[in-house]
Design a protein around this motif. Sequence first.
Motif, PDB file in Angstrom:
ATOM      1  N   THR A  42       0.834  -1.206   0.000  1.00 26.62           N
ATOM      2  CA  THR A  42       0.000   0.000   0.000  1.00 26.62           C
ATOM      3  C   THR A  42       0.867   1.254   0.000  1.00 26.62           C
ATOM      4  O   THR A  42       0.603   2.235  -0.701  1.00 26.62           O
ATOM      5  N   TRP A  43       1.926   1.291   0.803  1.00 24.24           N
ATOM      6  CA  TRP A  43       2.818   2.463   0.879  1.00 24.24           C
ATOM      7  C   TRP A  43       3.536   2.712  -0.445  1.00 24.24           C
ATOM      8  O   TRP A  43       3.634   3.841  -0.905  1.00 24.24           O
ATOM      9  N   ARG A  46       1.228   4.172  -2.903  1.00 27.11           N
ATOM     10  CA  ARG A  46       0.956   5.594  -2.651  1.00 27.11           C
ATOM     11  C   ARG A  46       2.139   6.461  -3.100  1.00 27.11           C
ATOM     12  O   ARG A  46       1.944   7.533  -3.682  1.00 27.11           O
ATOM     13  N   GLN A  50       2.130   9.410  -5.914  1.00 27.69           N
ATOM     14  CA  GLN A  50       2.592  10.774  -5.690  1.00 27.69           C
ATOM     15  C   GLN A  50       3.666  11.192  -6.693  1.00 27.69           C
ATOM     16  O   GLN A  50       3.691  12.328  -7.166  1.00 27.69           O
TER      17      GLN A  50
END
Length: 393
Positions: A42-43, A46, A50
């Motif tokens: 998940t990180w 993300r 970005q």
Amino acid sequence: MPEAPVPDPHQLAAEMRPASPRRVGLILLFGLVVLAGAGAVTWNSRLAAQKDLHEVAVAAAVPSVRLIRPRPVEPRPLLLPGRLQAWAEASVYARTNGFVARRLADIGDRVRTGQTLAVIDTPDLDQQLAAAEAALATARAQRDLSARTAQRWNELNERKVVSQQATDERRGDLAARTAQFTQAEAEVNRLRALTGFAQVSAPFDGVVTTRAIDVGGLIVSGSTSSPPLFTITDMSRLRLYVRVPQAYTGSVTPGVKAQFSVPEYPDRTFTAELTRTAGAVDPQSGSMLVQFTAENSAGALKPGGYAQVRMELPSQTGKAQLRVPASALIFRANGTSIAVMDSDGKVTVKPVSIARDLGADLDIATGLEPGDRVIDSPSDAIRSGDTVRPARG
């Protein structure tokens, strides 16, 4: 109906016993690993989102432009109408009155300088000349007599035999007789000169192109309203006159050669060399008159004829012109310019001069180089030093 199986008491007892602590720890450890992996995925997702968002924002801040390469323009021949004229043409008129006694030339004849074309019978002039010669003889006799008389009176005056007044009268009479003799002599010379015009001669080497007399015809001198006796044309060389539009006058210099054709010889091409220019543009036609010289020793070309002229004009700058779409042009207060992009994506706005406007395309004379990457349809706000990027596709 078949009977249901009877469960094993030992198996039931084993299933009902509580799990060992080691087994529980392994289960918890496996769950933590699964949760940590899910969190890392998940990180990372993300962070990637970005990063993509930042790249999109940066790309949106740098405008994309469509680049084109200027095309070299091949020299195009300039096709213009022209008019051929003789190198020299003279209308021969009579200088004396009379009748045509002999005609020695006709149209199409080649003549030399001084060659007799016709002989005029001048009976009136002959009589005038005879009378003038008689008057000259009388004036000569009167002058000689007056001269001897004046000499005698001068000698008598020295001896004081005659008065000074009488001597001066004799001297005055001598001066008057001398003037009368000079006048009579001039009249004889004039009539003799007119007698020489009884033979009509060619002024230069050439061809007789017109004839307006025949044997027995009346000749009246001094009248230019009547057609000339003969027209002599020197067509060994021809002048080819062409009107060149103002946009091409800068390339028209002495030594430029032209190819031309005439309707009577559609399969032949003739060569002419530029020798003179008018040096001024006609305000009515917007063109400059130029003169080419064409050799015509064979006599194939005819003066007064029409010609289709083809000129290969060199570039005024000595370099090949470059062609770009008209959409690449920028109109500013300081003139027309074009924006180009270098290898680092930096913009340079270059002032240019237009050689020819073809509507959708423009031929650029100065300001561009063959390797420049031209920005097509640039923004009105584009300036030198701006950063741009090439559009994809």
